[in-house]
Scaffold this active site. Structure first.
Site, short mmCIF file in Angstrom:
data_model
loop_
_atom_site.label_atom_id
_atom_site.label_comp_id
_atom_site.label_asym_id
_atom_site.label_seq_id
_atom_site.Cartn_x
_atom_site.Cartn_y
_atom_site.Cartn_z
N ALA A 190 14.01 28.84 -11.42
CA ALA A 190 15.02 29.62 -12.14
C ALA A 190 14.48 30.91 -12.76
CB ALA A 190 15.74 28.77 -13.19
N GLY A 191 13.27 31.29 -12.35
CA GLY A 191 12.69 32.54 -12.87
C GLY A 191 13.50 33.75 -12.43
N ASP A 243 0.82 -1.22 0.00
CA ASP A 243 0.00 0.00 0.00
C ASP A 243 0.85 1.27 0.00
OD1 ASP A 243 1.04 -0.04 2.52
OD2 ASP A 243 -0.88 0.17 3.57
N GLU A 287 3.30 2.06 2.21
CA GLU A 287 3.93 2.41 3.49
C GLU A 287 5.41 2.01 3.48
OE1 GLU A 287 1.79 0.72 6.75
OE2 GLU A 287 -0.04 1.86 6.33
N ASP A 301 18.45 39.37 -5.00
CA ASP A 301 17.43 40.10 -4.23
C ASP A 301 18.06 40.62 -2.94
OD1 ASP A 301 17.66 37.89 -2.52
OD2 ASP A 301 15.98 36.86 -3.50
N LYS A 357 14.13 43.77 -6.96
CA LYS A 357 12.99 43.26 -7.72
C LYS A 357 11.74 43.26 -6.88
CE LYS A 357 13.53 38.26 -6.89
NZ LYS A 357 13.08 38.28 -5.54
N ARG A 377 11.74 27.34 3.08
CA ARG A 377 11.29 28.66 2.60
C ARG A 377 10.05 29.14 3.34
NH1 ARG A 377 11.85 27.38 -3.73
NH2 ARG A 377 11.62 25.27 -2.90
#
Length: 318
Positions: A231-232, A43, A45, A176, A199, A102
């Protein structure tokens, strides 16, 4: 093995997130990886069997919580439970990449702080120490009530560029405001100035480049970040640097998450080379010509030996 590590109480185990790095770390230390099997019940696990005695041992478990993050966290928690019940003296979690980092504060109402939740899970399961590399926010160390050794990838990245950029006029660029401290550490090692990209970010994972603080014209720019995910941010930053007069743009990071459109974006961007470390295992399709991978195994191996022998870990960065 020529550099055989002699203390039988030091045991190193690997789970499934990054077996290649675990092998390398074991080689650096001079030990065989511990025998354990991770299997699945039908299943789904997770079942873990430790196939050797670890009673009274200092056990180090190597597991990044990278994609598939929830699988890898669950494997790790079950392994910690197994080690605790098998009477390990210490259970040291070596987490080159700490997932969920994050989400480290409430940026909006009714948001979770998942970085703290993961810390609680590890401690409750029975971990006695964590060794990690380049946390997204250094204050995550305070989410733990057990000792945490926070290693840095900057020296490894800086060493690479020091060799490569001899005689070049370089500038270290933070994509940034949040990454300025990291960029400054790199700049100090390379004796270079820094610049910052200012930005605005309208939505998560959507970056919008505004303007560049600092002089980049006619210089080789090196962008540094801790994580590159879609990667923006980094590709927009690279293109903005070239448009504003940078000669060439290199990018580097400790944790190459590289999800979704990341590889395609890097291919099409002005980035000449993306230098990453192996905290996260790269799939073959991500090993494109622009990507250079450096190993953190010597650093982590040395840290494990120092923790086991009760020596200072911070001197690794002096």
């Amino acid at each position: 093995m020529s550099n055989q590590y002699l203390d039988p109480n030091l045991k190193v185990f690997s789970l499934n997130s990054n077996p290649g790095l675990a092998e390398e770390i074991a080689k650096v230390i001079g030990v065989e990886l511990g025998k354990c099997s991770v299997s699945r019940f039908s299943d789904g696990e997770i079942q873990i069997n430790i196939e050797e005695s670890i009673r009274g041992g200092d056990v180090f478990v190597i597991q990044s919580t990278s994609s598939a993050v929830n699988e890898h966290i669950m494997e790790l928690l079950i392994m910690i439970d197994a080690l605790k019940r098998a009477s390990a003296k210490t259970i040291n979690i070596v987490m080159p990449y700490y997932g969920y980092a994050r989400q480290d504060r409430k940026a909006r109402a009714r948001e979770p702080i998942t970085a703290k939740l993961v810390a609680n899970l590890l401690e409750t399961a029975g971990a006695t120490r964590v060794i990690t590399l380049d946390l997204h926010a250094p204050q995550i160390q305070g989410f733990f009530d057990i000792p945490i050794d926070h290693l840095m990838g900057v020296p490894i990245l800086a060493e690479y560029f020091k060799e490569k950029m001899r005689g070049e006029d370089i500038v270290i660029v933070s994509p940034d405001h949040g990454g300025v401290t990291r960029a400054r550490k790199m700049a100090e090692r390379l004796k270079a100035p820094i610049a910052i990209i200012d930005k605005r970010r309208p939505r998560p994972n959507v970056a919008e480049v505004m303007n560049i603080v600092g002089n980049i014209e006619g210089k080789v720019a090196i962008l540094i970040d801790d994580i590159i995910d879609t990667a923006g941010t980094i590709t927009l930053a690279a293109n903005a640097l070239v448009e504003n007069g940078a000669l060439e743009v290199y990018a580097c990071c400790s944790h190459p998450v590289l999800s979704g459109p990341a590889i395609e974006r890097i291919e099409q961007s002005k980035i000449k080379e993306l230098v990453v470390t192996n905290t996260i295992a790269l799939e073959d399709e991500k090993r494109i010509g622009k990507v250079v991978e450096l190993s953190v195994a010597p650093l982590i191996g040395e840290a494990i030996i120092r923790v086991h022998e009760e020596q200072s870990v911070s001197t690794l960065f002096d």
